[in-house]
Design a protein around this motif. Structure first.
Motif, PDB file in Angstrom:
ATOM      1  N   VAL A  90       0.812  -1.212   0.000  1.00  0.00           N
ATOM      2  CA  VAL A  90       0.000   0.000   0.000  1.00  0.00           C
ATOM      3  C   VAL A  90       0.853   1.272   0.000  1.00  0.00           C
ATOM      4  CG1 VAL A  90      -0.327   0.246   2.508  1.00  0.00           C
ATOM      5  CG2 VAL A  90      -2.191   0.886   0.940  1.00  0.00           C
TER       6      VAL A  90
ATOM      7  N   HIS B  85       5.091  -2.073  -6.785  1.00  0.00           N
ATOM      8  CA  HIS B  85       3.681  -2.162  -6.429  1.00  0.00           C
ATOM      9  C   HIS B  85       2.958  -3.146  -7.353  1.00  0.00           C
ATOM     10  CE1 HIS B  85      -0.563  -0.613  -6.796  1.00  0.00           C
ATOM     11  NE2 HIS B  85      -0.490  -0.956  -5.528  1.00  0.00           N
TER      12      HIS B  85
ATOM     13  N   ARG C 109       1.046  -6.587  -6.194  1.00  0.00           N
ATOM     14  CA  ARG C 109      -0.401  -6.737  -6.470  1.00  0.00           C
ATOM     15  C   ARG C 109      -0.662  -8.005  -7.271  1.00  0.00           C
ATOM     16  NH1 ARG C 109      -4.654  -2.558  -5.640  1.00  0.00           N
ATOM     17  NH2 ARG C 109      -6.162  -3.462  -7.018  1.00  0.00           N
TER      18      ARG C 109
ATOM     19  N   GLY D  23      -5.256  -4.388   6.494  1.00  0.00           N
ATOM     20  CA  GLY D  23      -6.275  -4.053   5.482  1.00  0.00           C
ATOM     21  C   GLY D  23      -7.543  -4.852   5.702  1.00  0.00           C
TER      22      GLY D  23
ATOM     23  N   THR E  65     -10.730  -2.144   8.872  1.00  0.00           N
ATOM     24  CA  THR E  65     -11.880  -1.456   8.293  1.00  0.00           C
ATOM     25  C   THR E  65     -13.131  -2.340   8.247  1.00  0.00           C
ATOM     26  OG1 THR E  65     -10.923  -2.140   6.219  1.00  0.00           O
ATOM     27  CG2 THR E  65     -10.624   0.155   6.831  1.00  0.00           C
TER      28      THR E  65
ATOM     29  N   ARG F 282      -1.368  11.366   0.395  1.00  0.00           N
ATOM     30  CA  ARG F 282      -0.415  11.276  -0.695  1.00  0.00           C
ATOM     31  C   ARG F 282       0.545  12.455  -0.576  1.00  0.00           C
ATOM     32  NH1 ARG F 282      -2.596   7.012  -0.875  1.00  0.00           N
ATOM     33  NH2 ARG F 282      -3.513   5.969  -2.685  1.00  0.00           N
TER      34      ARG F 282
ATOM     35  N   HIS G 146      -4.126   2.049  -6.110  1.00  0.00           N
ATOM     36  CA  HIS G 146      -4.148   1.367  -4.804  1.00  0.00           C
ATOM     37  C   HIS G 146      -5.560   0.958  -4.382  1.00  0.00           C
ATOM     38  CE1 HIS G 146       0.084   1.870  -3.789  1.00  0.00           C
ATOM     39  NE2 HIS G 146       0.004   3.058  -4.378  1.00  0.00           N
TER      40      HIS G 146
ATOM     41  N   CYS H   3      -8.624  -0.788  -3.157  1.00  0.00           N
ATOM     42  CA  CYS H   3      -8.526  -1.919  -2.221  1.00  0.00           C
ATOM     43  C   CYS H   3      -8.501  -3.282  -2.926  1.00  0.00           C
ATOM     44  CB  CYS H   3      -9.704  -1.871  -1.266  1.00  0.00           C
ATOM     45  SG  CYS H   3      -9.724  -3.248  -0.125  1.00  0.00           S
TER      46      CYS H   3
HETATM   47  C1  HEM Z   1      -6.168  -0.849   0.116  1.00  0.00           C
HETATM   48  C2  HEM Z   1     -10.340   0.330   2.314  1.00  0.00           C
HETATM   49  C3  HEM Z   1     -11.154  -4.388   3.204  1.00  0.00           C
HETATM   50  C4  HEM Z   1      -6.627  -5.413   1.793  1.00  0.00           C
HETATM   51  C5  HEM Z   1      -7.249  -0.141   0.590  1.00  0.00           C
HETATM   52  C6  HEM Z   1      -7.474   1.278   0.376  1.00  0.00           C
HETATM   53  C7  HEM Z   1      -8.635   1.608   1.005  1.00  0.00           C
HETATM   54  C8  HEM Z   1      -9.155   0.394   1.602  1.00  0.00           C
HETATM   55  C9  HEM Z   1      -9.279   2.985   1.098  1.00  0.00           C
HETATM   56  C10 HEM Z   1      -6.585   2.221  -0.435  1.00  0.00           C
HETATM   57  C11 HEM Z   1      -5.481   2.842   0.395  1.00  0.00           C
HETATM   58  C12 HEM Z   1      -4.737   3.916  -0.378  1.00  0.00           C
HETATM   59  O1  HEM Z   1      -5.170   4.323  -1.442  1.00  0.00           O
HETATM   60  O2  HEM Z   1      -3.703   4.350   0.129  1.00  0.00           O
HETATM   61  C13 HEM Z   1     -10.921  -0.859   2.734  1.00  0.00           C
HETATM   62  C14 HEM Z   1     -12.244  -0.954   3.331  1.00  0.00           C
HETATM   63  C15 HEM Z   1     -12.478  -2.282   3.573  1.00  0.00           C
HETATM   64  C16 HEM Z   1     -11.300  -3.020   3.136  1.00  0.00           C
HETATM   65  C17 HEM Z   1     -13.146   0.228   3.629  1.00  0.00           C
HETATM   66  C18 HEM Z   1     -13.671  -2.957   4.176  1.00  0.00           C
HETATM   67  C19 HEM Z   1     -14.892  -2.461   4.154  1.00  0.00           C
HETATM   68  C20 HEM Z   1     -10.004  -5.077   2.887  1.00  0.00           C
HETATM   69  C21 HEM Z   1      -9.831  -6.518   3.025  1.00  0.00           C
HETATM   70  C22 HEM Z   1      -8.533  -6.799   2.663  1.00  0.00           C
HETATM   71  C23 HEM Z   1      -7.916  -5.536   2.257  1.00  0.00           C
HETATM   72  C24 HEM Z   1     -10.917  -7.489   3.503  1.00  0.00           C
HETATM   73  C25 HEM Z   1      -7.804  -8.108   2.637  1.00  0.00           C
HETATM   74  C26 HEM Z   1      -8.131  -9.209   3.266  1.00  0.00           C
HETATM   75  C27 HEM Z   1      -6.135  -4.254   1.203  1.00  0.00           C
HETATM   76  C28 HEM Z   1      -4.822  -4.195   0.561  1.00  0.00           C
HETATM   77  C29 HEM Z   1      -4.692  -2.879   0.075  1.00  0.00           C
HETATM   78  C30 HEM Z   1      -5.915  -2.172   0.432  1.00  0.00           C
HETATM   79  C31 HEM Z   1      -3.811  -5.331   0.448  1.00  0.00           C
HETATM   80  C32 HEM Z   1      -3.507  -2.295  -0.676  1.00  0.00           C
HETATM   81  C33 HEM Z   1      -3.789  -2.248  -2.169  1.00  0.00           C
HETATM   82  C34 HEM Z   1      -2.708  -1.552  -2.956  1.00  0.00           C
HETATM   83  O3  HEM Z   1      -1.924  -0.807  -2.392  1.00  0.00           O
HETATM   84  O4  HEM Z   1      -2.645  -1.768  -4.167  1.00  0.00           O
HETATM   85  N1  HEM Z   1      -8.303  -0.656   1.321  1.00  0.00           N
HETATM   86  N2  HEM Z   1     -10.382  -2.117   2.655  1.00  0.00           N
HETATM   87  N3  HEM Z   1      -8.839  -4.530   2.422  1.00  0.00           N
HETATM   88  N4  HEM Z   1      -6.759  -3.027   1.106  1.00  0.00           N
HETATM   89 FE1  HEM Z   1      -8.602  -2.602   1.772  1.00  0.00          FE
END
Ligand code: HEM
Length: 396
Positions: free
Chosen positions: A88, A95, A99, A235, A239, A287, A343, A345
Protein backbone atom coordinates in the motif's frame (compact mmCIF):
# COMPACT_ATOMS: atom_id res chain seq x y z
CA UNK A 1 -12.63 27.28 -3.49
CA UNK A 2 -9.75 27.63 -1.08
CA UNK A 3 -9.79 27.97 2.67
CA UNK A 4 -6.85 28.12 5.04
CA UNK A 5 -8.52 27.90 8.43
CA UNK A 6 -6.17 26.99 11.25
CA UNK A 7 -7.58 23.63 12.28
CA UNK A 8 -5.67 20.45 12.96
CA UNK A 9 -7.81 17.92 11.12
CA UNK A 10 -5.52 15.15 12.37
CA UNK A 11 -6.79 15.62 15.94
CA UNK A 12 -8.68 12.40 16.81
CA UNK A 13 -10.91 14.28 19.26
CA UNK A 14 -12.69 15.82 16.26
CA UNK A 15 -14.09 12.44 15.23
CA UNK A 16 -15.72 10.99 18.34
CA UNK A 17 -19.14 12.53 17.61
CA UNK A 18 -21.40 12.82 14.56
CA UNK A 19 -20.43 16.51 14.31
CA UNK A 20 -17.69 15.23 12.04
CA UNK A 21 -20.28 14.79 9.29
CA UNK A 22 -21.41 18.43 9.59
CA UNK A 23 -17.82 19.61 9.21
CA UNK A 24 -17.15 17.29 6.27
CA UNK A 25 -20.43 18.27 4.57
CA UNK A 26 -19.58 21.97 4.79
CA UNK A 27 -16.07 21.43 3.41
CA UNK A 28 -17.26 19.14 0.61
CA UNK A 29 -20.04 21.55 -0.37
CA UNK A 30 -17.56 24.43 -0.79
CA UNK A 31 -14.97 22.08 -2.37
CA UNK A 32 -12.50 23.37 0.22
CA UNK A 33 -8.78 22.81 0.43
CA UNK A 34 -7.77 23.23 4.07
CA UNK A 35 -4.31 23.59 5.62
CA UNK A 36 -3.58 21.92 8.97
CA UNK A 37 -0.32 23.14 10.48
CA UNK A 38 2.15 21.07 12.53
CA UNK A 39 0.51 19.24 15.42
CA UNK A 40 -0.83 15.79 14.67
CA UNK A 41 1.76 15.72 11.86
CA UNK A 42 5.29 17.11 12.04
CA UNK A 43 5.04 19.59 9.17
CA UNK A 44 1.33 19.92 8.41
CA UNK A 45 -0.82 18.81 5.46
CA UNK A 46 -3.50 20.00 3.06
CA UNK A 47 -6.94 18.33 2.95
CA UNK A 48 -9.58 17.86 0.27
CA UNK A 49 -13.15 16.62 0.78
CA UNK A 50 -15.27 16.72 -2.35
CA UNK A 51 -15.80 13.55 -4.37
CA UNK A 52 -14.25 15.24 -7.39
CA UNK A 53 -11.13 16.51 -5.56
CA UNK A 54 -10.52 13.23 -3.65
CA UNK A 55 -10.80 11.20 -6.86
CA UNK A 56 -8.47 13.67 -8.63
CA UNK A 57 -5.75 13.35 -5.96
CA UNK A 58 -5.97 9.54 -6.07
CA UNK A 59 -6.24 9.25 -9.88
CA UNK A 60 -3.66 6.94 -11.49
CA UNK A 61 -1.97 9.72 -13.47
CA UNK A 62 -1.99 12.33 -10.68
CA UNK A 63 1.45 13.63 -9.55
CA UNK A 64 1.23 12.01 -6.13
CA UNK A 65 2.94 9.12 -4.36
CA UNK A 66 2.12 6.99 -1.34
CA UNK A 67 5.73 5.86 -0.94
CA UNK A 68 6.39 8.26 1.96
CA UNK A 69 3.34 6.84 3.78
CA UNK A 70 -0.44 6.94 3.36
CA UNK A 71 -1.55 8.27 6.75
CA UNK A 72 -1.37 11.61 8.53
CA UNK A 73 1.96 11.88 10.34
CA UNK A 74 4.10 10.78 7.42
CA UNK A 75 5.65 13.07 4.80
CA UNK A 76 8.81 13.36 2.69
CA UNK A 77 10.94 14.32 5.71
CA UNK A 78 9.27 11.79 8.04
CA UNK A 79 8.65 8.79 5.77
CA UNK A 80 7.04 5.49 6.66
CA UNK A 81 9.88 2.97 6.95
CA UNK A 82 7.69 0.43 5.09
CA UNK A 83 7.65 2.72 2.02
CA UNK A 84 8.70 0.94 -1.16
CA UNK A 85 8.35 -2.46 0.53
CA UNK A 86 4.74 -2.87 1.72
CA UNK A 87 2.18 -2.90 -1.10
CA UNK A 88 0.00 0.00 0.00
CA UNK A 89 3.02 2.29 0.35
CA UNK A 90 4.93 1.23 -2.75
CA UNK A 91 4.59 2.45 -6.31
CA UNK A 92 5.38 1.56 -9.92
CA UNK A 93 7.11 -1.77 -10.66
CA UNK A 94 7.35 -2.91 -7.04
CA UNK A 95 3.68 -2.16 -6.43
CA UNK A 96 2.57 -3.91 -9.63
CA UNK A 97 4.62 -6.98 -8.72
CA UNK A 98 3.17 -7.25 -5.21
CA UNK A 99 -0.40 -6.74 -6.47
CA UNK A 100 0.08 -9.46 -9.06
CA UNK A 101 1.40 -11.85 -6.42
CA UNK A 102 -1.22 -11.19 -3.72
CA UNK A 103 -4.19 -10.34 -6.00
CA UNK A 104 -5.25 -13.90 -6.90
CA UNK A 105 -5.56 -14.83 -3.19
CA UNK A 106 -8.04 -12.00 -2.61
CA UNK A 107 -9.79 -12.09 -5.98
CA UNK A 108 -13.52 -12.47 -6.51
CA UNK A 109 -13.11 -16.20 -7.21
CA UNK A 110 -11.14 -16.74 -3.99
CA UNK A 111 -13.62 -14.58 -2.11
CA UNK A 112 -16.47 -16.83 -3.33
CA UNK A 113 -14.57 -19.88 -2.11
CA UNK A 114 -14.28 -18.23 1.31
CA UNK A 115 -18.02 -17.55 1.47
CA UNK A 116 -18.71 -20.87 3.25
CA UNK A 117 -16.13 -20.05 5.86
CA UNK A 118 -17.70 -16.61 6.33
CA UNK A 119 -21.17 -18.19 6.66
CA UNK A 120 -19.97 -20.65 9.33
CA UNK A 121 -18.35 -17.82 11.24
CA UNK A 122 -21.47 -15.60 11.00
CA UNK A 123 -23.70 -18.48 12.14
CA UNK A 124 -21.37 -19.14 15.06
CA UNK A 125 -21.36 -15.56 16.28
CA UNK A 126 -25.13 -15.25 15.80
CA UNK A 127 -25.73 -18.39 17.84
CA UNK A 128 -24.11 -16.56 20.73
CA UNK A 129 -25.85 -13.24 20.04
CA UNK A 130 -29.43 -14.46 19.65
CA UNK A 131 -30.03 -15.14 23.31
CA UNK A 132 -32.27 -12.08 23.69
CA UNK A 133 -29.66 -10.24 25.76
CA UNK A 134 -27.65 -7.11 25.01
CA UNK A 135 -25.19 -7.62 22.18
CA UNK A 136 -22.35 -5.18 21.57
CA UNK A 137 -21.96 -5.70 17.83
CA UNK A 138 -18.72 -3.69 17.77
CA UNK A 139 -16.96 -6.28 19.90
CA UNK A 140 -19.01 -9.50 19.56
CA UNK A 141 -19.72 -9.63 15.81
CA UNK A 142 -17.86 -6.99 13.75
CA UNK A 143 -14.29 -8.07 14.49
CA UNK A 144 -14.68 -11.84 14.58
CA UNK A 145 -15.60 -12.42 10.92
CA UNK A 146 -12.79 -10.49 9.20
CA UNK A 147 -10.21 -11.88 11.62
CA UNK A 148 -11.26 -15.45 10.79
CA UNK A 149 -11.15 -14.73 7.05
CA UNK A 150 -7.69 -13.17 7.21
CA UNK A 151 -6.43 -16.19 9.20
CA UNK A 152 -7.62 -18.43 6.37
CA UNK A 153 -5.94 -16.31 3.70
CA UNK A 154 -2.68 -16.21 5.58
CA UNK A 155 -2.76 -19.96 6.18
CA UNK A 156 -2.88 -19.87 9.99
CA UNK A 157 -3.39 -23.49 11.16
CA UNK A 158 -6.77 -24.17 12.75
CA UNK A 159 -5.32 -24.84 16.20
CA UNK A 160 -3.82 -21.32 16.32
CA UNK A 161 -6.78 -19.43 14.89
CA UNK A 162 -8.66 -18.67 18.12
CA UNK A 163 -5.53 -17.26 19.69
CA UNK A 164 -4.74 -15.17 16.62
CA UNK A 165 -8.33 -13.95 16.27
CA UNK A 166 -8.26 -12.79 19.91
CA UNK A 167 -4.94 -11.02 19.38
CA UNK A 168 -6.22 -9.42 16.17
CA UNK A 169 -9.38 -8.19 17.86
CA UNK A 170 -7.32 -6.60 20.53
CA UNK A 171 -4.70 -5.12 18.21
CA UNK A 172 -7.39 -3.26 16.24
CA UNK A 173 -9.88 -2.64 19.04
CA UNK A 174 -8.86 0.93 19.92
CA UNK A 175 -6.27 2.39 22.23
CA UNK A 176 -8.29 2.40 25.42
CA UNK A 177 -8.34 -1.26 26.36
CA UNK A 178 -5.86 -3.66 27.88
CA UNK A 179 -5.93 -7.38 27.23
CA UNK A 180 -3.84 -9.84 29.23
CA UNK A 181 -1.83 -6.79 30.31
CA UNK A 182 -1.08 -5.98 26.66
CA UNK A 183 -1.67 -2.72 24.80
CA UNK A 184 -3.05 -2.94 21.24
CA UNK A 185 0.44 -2.12 19.92
CA UNK A 186 1.94 -5.02 21.91
CA UNK A 187 -0.78 -7.33 20.59
CA UNK A 188 0.16 -6.30 17.06
CA UNK A 189 3.83 -7.05 17.82
CA UNK A 190 2.82 -10.49 19.14
CA UNK A 191 1.09 -11.15 15.83
CA UNK A 192 4.24 -10.24 13.90
CA UNK A 193 6.26 -12.60 16.09
CA UNK A 194 3.72 -15.31 15.30
CA UNK A 195 4.01 -14.52 11.55
CA UNK A 196 7.77 -14.96 11.82
CA UNK A 197 7.19 -18.52 13.08
CA UNK A 198 4.54 -19.14 10.43
CA UNK A 199 6.98 -18.05 7.72
CA UNK A 200 9.58 -20.58 8.96
CA UNK A 201 6.93 -23.31 8.98
CA UNK A 202 5.79 -22.46 5.43
CA UNK A 203 9.37 -22.35 4.17
CA UNK A 204 9.71 -25.96 5.31
CA UNK A 205 6.21 -27.04 4.13
CA UNK A 206 4.66 -24.68 1.58
CA UNK A 207 0.89 -24.53 1.12
CA UNK A 208 -1.46 -22.49 -1.08
CA UNK A 209 -1.76 -19.58 1.35
CA UNK A 210 -0.52 -15.98 1.31
CA UNK A 211 2.65 -16.65 3.30
CA UNK A 212 3.71 -19.47 0.95
CA UNK A 213 2.85 -17.32 -2.09
CA UNK A 214 4.97 -14.39 -0.87
CA UNK A 215 7.85 -16.79 -0.21
CA UNK A 216 7.88 -17.84 -3.88
CA UNK A 217 9.16 -14.37 -4.86
CA UNK A 218 12.91 -14.49 -4.43
CA UNK A 219 13.09 -10.69 -4.61
CA UNK A 220 11.35 -10.44 -1.21
CA UNK A 221 13.39 -10.82 1.98
CA UNK A 222 11.96 -11.90 5.34
CA UNK A 223 11.02 -8.34 6.32
CA UNK A 224 9.24 -7.80 3.00
CA UNK A 225 7.19 -10.98 3.52
CA UNK A 226 6.33 -9.91 7.08
CA UNK A 227 5.36 -6.40 5.99
CA UNK A 228 3.06 -7.66 3.28
CA UNK A 229 1.41 -10.21 5.58
CA UNK A 230 0.87 -7.27 7.89
CA UNK A 231 -0.65 -5.22 5.04
CA UNK A 232 -3.30 -7.89 4.49
CA UNK A 233 -3.81 -8.32 8.24
CA UNK A 234 -4.39 -4.59 8.75
CA UNK A 235 -6.27 -4.05 5.48
CA UNK A 236 -8.54 -7.01 6.16
CA UNK A 237 -9.32 -6.29 9.79
CA UNK A 238 -9.12 -2.64 10.62
CA UNK A 239 -11.88 -1.46 8.29
CA UNK A 240 -14.11 -4.47 7.59
CA UNK A 241 -15.05 -4.87 11.26
CA UNK A 242 -16.65 -1.42 11.22
CA UNK A 243 -18.43 -2.00 7.92
CA UNK A 244 -19.96 -5.17 9.40
CA UNK A 245 -20.93 -3.36 12.60
CA UNK A 246 -22.37 -0.57 10.42
CA UNK A 247 -24.42 -3.11 8.48
CA UNK A 248 -26.14 -4.14 11.72
CA UNK A 249 -26.55 -0.47 12.62
CA UNK A 250 -28.32 0.09 9.27
CA UNK A 251 -30.62 -2.89 9.91
CA UNK A 252 -31.61 -1.30 13.23
CA UNK A 253 -32.05 2.22 11.82
CA UNK A 254 -33.45 1.87 8.30
CA UNK A 255 -37.17 1.08 8.33
CA UNK A 256 -38.09 -1.97 6.28
CA UNK A 257 -34.52 -2.96 5.39
CA UNK A 258 -34.44 -6.23 7.35
CA UNK A 259 -37.89 -7.31 6.13
CA UNK A 260 -37.05 -6.24 2.56
CA UNK A 261 -33.88 -8.34 2.53
CA UNK A 262 -35.88 -11.29 3.81
CA UNK A 263 -38.72 -11.09 1.29
CA UNK A 264 -36.42 -10.17 -1.61
CA UNK A 265 -37.82 -6.67 -2.21
CA UNK A 266 -34.48 -5.18 -1.07
CA UNK A 267 -31.46 -6.11 -3.19
CA UNK A 268 -28.57 -7.47 -1.10
CA UNK A 269 -25.89 -6.11 -3.45
CA UNK A 270 -27.41 -2.62 -3.38
CA UNK A 271 -27.56 -2.83 0.42
CA UNK A 272 -23.87 -3.83 0.57
CA UNK A 273 -22.86 -0.85 -1.59
CA UNK A 274 -24.91 1.53 0.52
CA UNK A 275 -23.47 0.09 3.76
CA UNK A 276 -20.02 0.73 2.29
CA UNK A 277 -20.86 4.34 1.34
CA UNK A 278 -22.73 5.10 4.57
CA UNK A 279 -20.10 3.60 6.92
CA UNK A 280 -17.02 4.58 4.89
CA UNK A 281 -14.65 3.04 7.45
CA UNK A 282 -11.32 4.15 5.91
CA UNK A 283 -11.31 7.76 7.06
CA UNK A 284 -8.44 9.23 5.12
CA UNK A 285 -5.61 8.45 2.75
CA UNK A 286 -2.56 10.62 2.34
CA UNK A 287 -0.41 11.28 -0.70
CA UNK A 288 2.66 13.46 -1.27
CA UNK A 289 3.09 15.55 -4.43
CA UNK A 290 5.84 14.45 -6.81
CA UNK A 291 5.81 17.62 -8.96
CA UNK A 292 4.47 21.17 -8.92
CA UNK A 293 0.70 20.85 -8.97
CA UNK A 294 -2.44 22.84 -8.23
CA UNK A 295 -5.23 21.43 -6.07
CA UNK A 296 -8.49 23.40 -5.97
CA UNK A 297 -6.61 26.58 -6.87
CA UNK A 298 -3.86 26.02 -4.30
CA UNK A 299 -0.34 25.75 -5.82
CA UNK A 300 1.64 22.97 -4.17
CA UNK A 301 5.38 22.32 -4.62
CA UNK A 302 6.80 18.76 -4.78
CA UNK A 303 6.92 17.07 -1.36
CA UNK A 304 3.59 18.49 -0.09
CA UNK A 305 1.31 16.08 1.84
CA UNK A 306 -2.36 16.08 0.79
CA UNK A 307 -5.13 14.13 2.55
CA UNK A 308 -8.31 12.87 0.88
CA UNK A 309 -11.17 12.45 3.40
CA UNK A 310 -13.13 9.49 1.99
CA UNK A 311 -16.29 9.71 4.18
CA UNK A 312 -16.63 13.38 3.19
CA UNK A 313 -16.46 12.46 -0.50
CA UNK A 314 -18.99 9.68 0.10
CA UNK A 315 -21.54 12.19 1.39
CA UNK A 316 -20.73 14.97 -1.06
CA UNK A 317 -24.09 16.48 -2.13
CA UNK A 318 -22.66 17.18 -5.59
CA UNK A 319 -22.30 13.40 -6.13
CA UNK A 320 -25.06 11.90 -3.96
CA UNK A 321 -28.66 13.11 -3.62
CA UNK A 322 -29.82 13.25 -0.02
CA UNK A 323 -26.36 12.00 1.04
CA UNK A 324 -27.07 11.44 4.75
CA UNK A 325 -29.89 8.99 3.99
CA UNK A 326 -29.38 5.24 3.61
CA UNK A 327 -30.99 4.51 0.23
CA UNK A 328 -31.08 1.37 -1.87
CA UNK A 329 -31.99 3.19 -5.07
CA UNK A 330 -28.61 4.84 -5.70
CA UNK A 331 -27.64 3.92 -9.24
CA UNK A 332 -24.85 4.44 -9.79
CA UNK A 333 -23.45 4.44 -6.27
CA UNK A 334 -19.96 5.71 -7.06
CA UNK A 335 -18.62 5.68 -3.49
CA UNK A 336 -14.85 5.72 -2.98
CA UNK A 337 -14.88 3.71 0.24
CA UNK A 338 -12.19 1.42 -1.20
CA UNK A 339 -10.11 4.35 -2.46
CA UNK A 340 -9.52 5.10 -6.10
CA UNK A 341 -6.72 4.58 -8.61
CA UNK A 342 -3.85 2.09 -8.53
CA UNK A 343 -4.15 1.37 -4.80
CA UNK A 344 -7.89 0.64 -4.99
CA UNK A 345 -8.53 -1.92 -2.22
CA UNK A 346 -7.36 -5.38 -3.19
CA UNK A 347 -9.72 -6.98 -0.63
CA UNK A 348 -12.89 -5.28 -1.90
CA UNK A 349 -14.44 -8.51 -3.26
CA UNK A 350 -13.81 -10.20 0.06
CA UNK A 351 -15.26 -7.32 2.09
CA UNK A 352 -18.36 -7.34 -0.15
CA UNK A 353 -18.85 -11.09 0.37
CA UNK A 354 -18.47 -10.73 4.13
CA UNK A 355 -21.12 -8.00 4.20
CA UNK A 356 -23.52 -9.86 1.91
CA UNK A 357 -23.34 -13.00 4.06
CA UNK A 358 -23.90 -11.01 7.26
CA UNK A 359 -26.96 -9.28 5.77
CA UNK A 360 -28.42 -12.51 4.36
CA UNK A 361 -27.89 -14.53 7.55
CA UNK A 362 -29.38 -11.80 9.74
CA UNK A 363 -32.39 -11.44 7.45
CA UNK A 364 -32.96 -15.17 7.66
CA UNK A 365 -32.55 -15.58 11.40
CA UNK A 366 -33.61 -12.31 12.99
CA UNK A 367 -37.01 -10.60 13.02
CA UNK A 368 -35.93 -7.33 14.68
CA UNK A 369 -32.73 -5.49 15.55
CA UNK A 370 -33.36 -2.99 18.31
CA UNK A 371 -30.82 -0.23 18.95
CA UNK A 372 -30.43 0.02 22.74
CA UNK A 373 -28.24 3.14 22.90
CA UNK A 374 -26.67 5.64 20.55
CA UNK A 375 -23.43 4.14 19.17
CA UNK A 376 -20.12 5.43 20.46
CA UNK A 377 -17.23 6.10 18.10
CA UNK A 378 -13.54 5.35 18.14
CA UNK A 379 -11.19 8.20 18.90
CA UNK A 380 -9.23 7.67 15.70
CA UNK A 381 -8.29 9.29 12.40
CA UNK A 382 -7.32 6.27 10.29
CA UNK A 383 -10.67 4.55 10.64
CA UNK A 384 -14.16 5.88 11.17
CA UNK A 385 -15.34 3.17 13.50
CA UNK A 386 -17.65 2.08 16.25
CA UNK A 387 -16.36 1.56 19.77
CA UNK A 388 -19.81 0.34 20.92
CA UNK A 389 -23.05 -0.59 19.18
CA UNK A 390 -25.50 -2.14 21.60
CA UNK A 391 -28.48 -3.94 20.10
CA UNK A 392 -30.96 -6.64 20.98
CA UNK A 393 -31.74 -9.23 18.32
CA UNK A 394 -35.07 -11.03 18.31
CA UNK A 395 -34.79 -14.43 16.66
CA UNK A 396 -37.42 -15.60 14.18
C1 HEM B 1 -6.17 -0.85 0.12
C2 HEM B 1 -10.34 0.33 2.31
C3 HEM B 1 -11.15 -4.39 3.20
C4 HEM B 1 -6.63 -5.41 1.79
C5 HEM B 1 -7.25 -0.14 0.59
C6 HEM B 1 -7.47 1.28 0.38
C7 HEM B 1 -8.64 1.61 1.00
C8 HEM B 1 -9.15 0.39 1.60
C9 HEM B 1 -9.28 2.98 1.10
C10 HEM B 1 -6.58 2.22 -0.43
C11 HEM B 1 -5.48 2.84 0.39
C12 HEM B 1 -4.74 3.92 -0.38
O1 HEM B 1 -5.17 4.32 -1.44
O2 HEM B 1 -3.70 4.35 0.13
C13 HEM B 1 -10.92 -0.86 2.73
C14 HEM B 1 -12.24 -0.95 3.33
C15 HEM B 1 -12.48 -2.28 3.57
C16 HEM B 1 -11.30 -3.02 3.14
C17 HEM B 1 -13.15 0.23 3.63
C18 HEM B 1 -13.67 -2.96 4.18
C19 HEM B 1 -14.89 -2.46 4.15
C20 HEM B 1 -10.00 -5.08 2.89
C21 HEM B 1 -9.83 -6.52 3.03
C22 HEM B 1 -8.53 -6.80 2.66
C23 HEM B 1 -7.92 -5.54 2.26
C24 HEM B 1 -10.92 -7.49 3.50
C25 HEM B 1 -7.80 -8.11 2.64
C26 HEM B 1 -8.13 -9.21 3.27
C27 HEM B 1 -6.13 -4.25 1.20
C28 HEM B 1 -4.82 -4.20 0.56
C29 HEM B 1 -4.69 -2.88 0.07
C30 HEM B 1 -5.91 -2.17 0.43
C31 HEM B 1 -3.81 -5.33 0.45
C32 HEM B 1 -3.51 -2.30 -0.68
C33 HEM B 1 -3.79 -2.25 -2.17
C34 HEM B 1 -2.71 -1.55 -2.96
O3 HEM B 1 -1.92 -0.81 -2.39
O4 HEM B 1 -2.65 -1.77 -4.17
N1 HEM B 1 -8.30 -0.66 1.32
N2 HEM B 1 -10.38 -2.12 2.66
N3 HEM B 1 -8.84 -4.53 2.42
N4 HEM B 1 -6.76 -3.03 1.11
FE1 HEM B 1 -8.60 -2.60 1.77
Amino acid sequence: MQTTKAIDLGDPDLYTTLDRHDRWRAYAAEDAVVWSGPGSSPTGFWSVFSHRACAAVLAPSAPFTSEYGMMIGFDRDHPDTSGGRMMVVSEQERHRRLRKLVGPLLSRASARKLADRVRDEVRGVLDGALDGGVCDVATAIGPRIPAAVVCDILGVPEEDQDMLIDLTNHAFGGEDELFDGMTPRQAHTEILVYFDELISARRARPGDDLVSTLLTDEGLDLDDVLLNCDNVLIGGNETTRHAITGAVHALAEVPGLLAGLRDGSADVDAAVEEVLRWTSPAMHVLRVTTADTTVNGQDLPPGTPVVAWLPAANRDPAEFDDPEAFRLDRTPNRHITFGHGVHHCLGSALARIELAVVLRELAERVSTVELLAEPTWLRAIVVQGYSRLQVRFTGR
